[in-house]
Design a protein around this motif. Structure first.
Motif, mmCIF file in Angstrom:
data_model
loop_
_atom_site.group_PDB
_atom_site.id
_atom_site.type_symbol
_atom_site.label_atom_id
_atom_site.label_comp_id
_atom_site.label_asym_id
_atom_site.label_seq_id
_atom_site.Cartn_x
_atom_site.Cartn_y
_atom_site.Cartn_z
ATOM 1 N N VAL A 160 0.837 -1.193 0.000
ATOM 2 C CA VAL A 160 0.000 0.000 0.000
ATOM 3 C C VAL A 160 0.876 1.248 0.000
ATOM 4 O O VAL A 160 1.815 1.363 0.791
ATOM 5 C CB VAL A 160 -0.950 0.012 1.209
ATOM 6 C CG1 VAL A 160 -1.687 1.351 1.303
ATOM 7 C CG2 VAL A 160 -1.960 -1.127 1.104
ATOM 8 N N ARG A 203 4.213 3.506 -5.487
ATOM 9 C CA ARG A 203 3.924 4.209 -6.730
ATOM 10 C C ARG A 203 4.668 3.558 -7.888
ATOM 11 O O ARG A 203 5.849 3.220 -7.753
ATOM 12 C CB ARG A 203 4.336 5.686 -6.622
ATOM 13 C CG ARG A 203 3.546 6.462 -5.574
ATOM 14 C CD ARG A 203 4.125 7.857 -5.367
ATOM 15 N NE ARG A 203 3.383 8.576 -4.345
ATOM 16 C CZ ARG A 203 2.380 9.417 -4.602
ATOM 17 N NH1 ARG A 203 2.032 9.664 -5.865
ATOM 18 N NH2 ARG A 203 1.727 10.020 -3.618
ATOM 19 N N CYS A 234 0.265 5.243 -11.186
ATOM 20 C CA CYS A 234 -0.548 4.386 -10.315
ATOM 21 C C CYS A 234 0.010 4.364 -8.896
ATOM 22 O O CYS A 234 1.215 4.519 -8.690
ATOM 23 C CB CYS A 234 -0.585 2.950 -10.856
ATOM 24 S SG CYS A 234 -1.117 2.812 -12.587
ATOM 25 N N ILE A 235 -0.892 4.137 -7.939
ATOM 26 C CA ILE A 235 -0.514 3.988 -6.528
ATOM 27 C C ILE A 235 -1.286 2.798 -5.964
ATOM 28 O O ILE A 235 -2.512 2.726 -6.100
ATOM 29 C CB ILE A 235 -0.845 5.237 -5.701
ATOM 30 C CG1 ILE A 235 -0.190 6.482 -6.298
ATOM 31 C CG2 ILE A 235 -0.403 5.051 -4.251
ATOM 32 C CD1 ILE A 235 -0.594 7.773 -5.608
ATOM 33 N N VAL A 236 -0.598 1.862 -5.332
ATOM 34 C CA VAL A 236 -1.251 0.709 -4.714
ATOM 35 C C VAL A 236 -2.076 1.188 -3.522
ATOM 36 O O VAL A 236 -1.569 1.889 -2.645
ATOM 37 C CB VAL A 236 -0.217 -0.347 -4.265
ATOM 38 C CG1 VAL A 236 -0.914 -1.514 -3.569
ATOM 39 C CG2 VAL A 236 0.583 -0.847 -5.462
ATOM 40 N N THR A 237 -3.370 0.823 -3.492
ATOM 41 C CA THR A 237 -4.275 1.304 -2.438
ATOM 42 C C THR A 237 -4.751 0.207 -1.490
ATOM 43 O O THR A 237 -5.177 0.500 -0.378
ATOM 44 C CB THR A 237 -5.504 1.977 -3.062
ATOM 45 O OG1 THR A 237 -6.139 1.060 -3.966
ATOM 46 C CG2 THR A 237 -5.107 3.226 -3.840
ATOM 47 N N GLN A 245 -5.377 -3.800 -5.427
ATOM 48 C CA GLN A 245 -6.064 -2.621 -5.970
ATOM 49 C C GLN A 245 -5.073 -1.473 -6.101
ATOM 50 O O GLN A 245 -4.215 -1.283 -5.246
ATOM 51 C CB GLN A 245 -7.212 -2.224 -5.046
ATOM 52 C CG GLN A 245 -8.056 -1.053 -5.537
ATOM 53 C CD GLN A 245 -9.106 -0.686 -4.499
ATOM 54 O OE1 GLN A 245 -8.837 0.076 -3.565
ATOM 55 N NE2 GLN A 245 -10.303 -1.227 -4.640
ATOM 56 N N TYR A 246 -5.202 -0.736 -7.196
ATOM 57 C CA TYR A 246 -4.380 0.460 -7.347
ATOM 58 C C TYR A 246 -5.091 1.507 -8.183
ATOM 59 O O TYR A 246 -5.967 1.205 -8.994
ATOM 60 C CB TYR A 246 -3.004 0.139 -7.939
ATOM 61 C CG TYR A 246 -2.974 -0.759 -9.152
ATOM 62 C CD1 TYR A 246 -3.244 -0.260 -10.432
ATOM 63 C CD2 TYR A 246 -2.621 -2.102 -9.034
ATOM 64 C CE1 TYR A 246 -3.180 -1.082 -11.545
ATOM 65 C CE2 TYR A 246 -2.556 -2.929 -10.136
ATOM 66 C CZ TYR A 246 -2.832 -2.421 -11.394
ATOM 67 O OH TYR A 246 -2.775 -3.240 -12.495
ATOM 68 N N SER A 247 -4.706 2.766 -7.936
ATOM 69 C CA SER A 247 -5.258 3.855 -8.727
ATOM 70 C C SER A 247 -4.624 3.827 -10.114
ATOM 71 O O SER A 247 -3.562 3.243 -10.330
ATOM 72 C CB SER A 247 -4.984 5.199 -8.045
ATOM 73 O OG SER A 247 -3.590 5.431 -7.931
ATOM 74 N N TRP A 248 -5.303 4.507 -11.060
ATOM 75 C CA TRP A 248 -4.867 4.509 -12.464
ATOM 76 C C TRP A 248 -5.192 5.883 -13.027
ATOM 77 O O TRP A 248 -6.348 6.244 -13.182
ATOM 78 C CB TRP A 248 -5.615 3.397 -13.179
ATOM 79 C CG TRP A 248 -5.483 3.253 -14.660
ATOM 80 C CD1 TRP A 248 -5.876 4.148 -15.620
ATOM 81 C CD2 TRP A 248 -4.979 2.107 -15.370
ATOM 82 N NE1 TRP A 248 -5.654 3.628 -16.866
ATOM 83 C CE2 TRP A 248 -5.104 2.384 -16.746
ATOM 84 C CE3 TRP A 248 -4.460 0.888 -14.969
ATOM 85 C CZ2 TRP A 248 -4.724 1.470 -17.731
ATOM 86 C CZ3 TRP A 248 -4.079 -0.015 -15.943
ATOM 87 C CH2 TRP A 248 -4.207 0.263 -17.314
ATOM 88 N N THR A 265 -9.127 -3.021 -9.666
ATOM 89 C CA THR A 265 -9.157 -4.014 -8.591
ATOM 90 C C THR A 265 -9.113 -5.419 -9.175
ATOM 91 O O THR A 265 -9.925 -5.769 -10.033
ATOM 92 C CB THR A 265 -10.429 -3.874 -7.738
ATOM 93 O OG1 THR A 265 -10.561 -2.531 -7.292
ATOM 94 C CG2 THR A 265 -10.370 -4.802 -6.532
#
Length: 318
Positions: A214, A217, A234-237, A246-249, A261
């Motif tokens: 989490v 980046r 992206c950042i792992v969330t 899950q990560y942002s995109w 996800t």
């Protein structure tokens, strides 16, 4: 997300969200922050309040039209309970002193209609984050109601949409891409394929680096239908080993925020993988490369063909 998402459930009179925070401040300080208009203006908005049960509350939005909305004080039980209505909805603040400098806050907001069951919790989530900052001494003023489609305003609703989609899919007005695939590989092998940098490079994208942690980046380049180059940021969330990644995109130089996800379920020597991509509606809709159809086709190829072929070839190599 800096703090856990509120829990959304449904009741006879609408949807309800419950937040819990443990705050390193005295109960008196927190009580003042949630009841005093002089404090509320920092983390919530400008509020006029007749501070008594039955008293009127006026909420002043900070949009260009200076919109107003109204509610009523329901209960005042210092320093433990404060409740008010907002139009037809109900807010209940409950404080418990854990010690002289630690307070548990439980905030419940209920009687939400379908139209507000995602955006209202997302908005209060952000406000509670601002409350935490204000208690720590921040002088920043909440932009409540101001028009702003920046990534900070887009991020939280996308996370709430992803969180409620499996339980309450009809609340999500903009359909995510969803790709399901049953893979002929045990769950440990599939997890390595989606979480190990060297394996990802063989079937996914050429990531600059990757760790299933989490906050990590990473970035990678991708190409659109007509050769346009896009840098993905992206950042792992969220990480639950062998269950969820899950990560942002986002795209460098383009507005928008989305959330990818991967969910895994063990099926003996097989694994069911579900890929969901939320927030696609936040990207520029006049660009074909950002269209839902484009993402659906791309993920269908990646999850439906490229990943299974990689797993099959890995088996053959052993």
């Amino acid at each position: 997300m800096k703090n856990p998402l509120g829990k959304i459930t449904t009741e006879d009179d609408g949807y309800k969200v419950v937040f819990e925070r443990v705050l390193p401040h005295s109960i008196e300080k927190v009580w003042n922050a949630i009841t005093s208009p002089e404090e509320l203006k920092f983390w919530f908005t400008d509020i006029e309040m007749d501070f008594r049960p039955g008293g009127t509350i006026t909420f002043q939005f900070r949009d260009k039209d200076k919109t107003k909305s109204y509610g009523e004080v329901v209960a005042i039980e210092p320093p433990n309970r404060f409740a008010w209505t907002w139009e037809h909805e109900l807010a209940v603040w409950e404080l418990t002193a854990l010690d002289e400098q630690t307070t548990r806050l439980v905030f419940t907001y209920s009687k939400l209609t379908d139209d507000y069951a995602i955006n209202a919790p997302a908005g209060f989530h952000d406000m509670l984050d601002l409350l935490v900052e204000r208690l720590a001494g921040s002088e920043n003023i909440s932009p409540f109601g101001a028009e702003d489609d920046g990534p900070e305003q887009l991020r939280t609703p996308v996370h709430y949409a992803a969180a409620v989609y499996e339980t309450y899919p009809t609340l999500v007005k903009s359909a995510p891409v969803v790709v399901e695939k049953t893979l002929d590989s045990p769950i440990g092998r599939v997890w390595r394929a989606i979480a190990n940098k060297e394996q990802l490079k063989q079937w996914y994208f050429d990531l600059d680096d990757f760790k299933p942690e989490v906050g990590f980046r990473f970035s990678f380049a991708g190409q659109g239908h007509k050769g346009a180059q896009y840098i993905h940021r992206c950042i792992v969330t969220e990480v639950i080993p062998q269950q969820k990644l899950q990560y942002s995109w986002q795209y460098e130089g383009h507005p928008g925020y989305s959330l990818v996800t991967f969910t895994l379920a063990e099926m003996g020597m097989q694994t069911k993988l579900i890929l969901t991509h939320h927030g696609l509606e936040t990207f520029p809709q006049d660009t074909p490369d950002f269209a839902w159809k484009s993402f659906n086709g791309g993920w269908g190829e990646i999850i439906g063909k490229m990943l299974p072929e990689f797993l099959d070839n890995e088996m053959l190599d052993k």
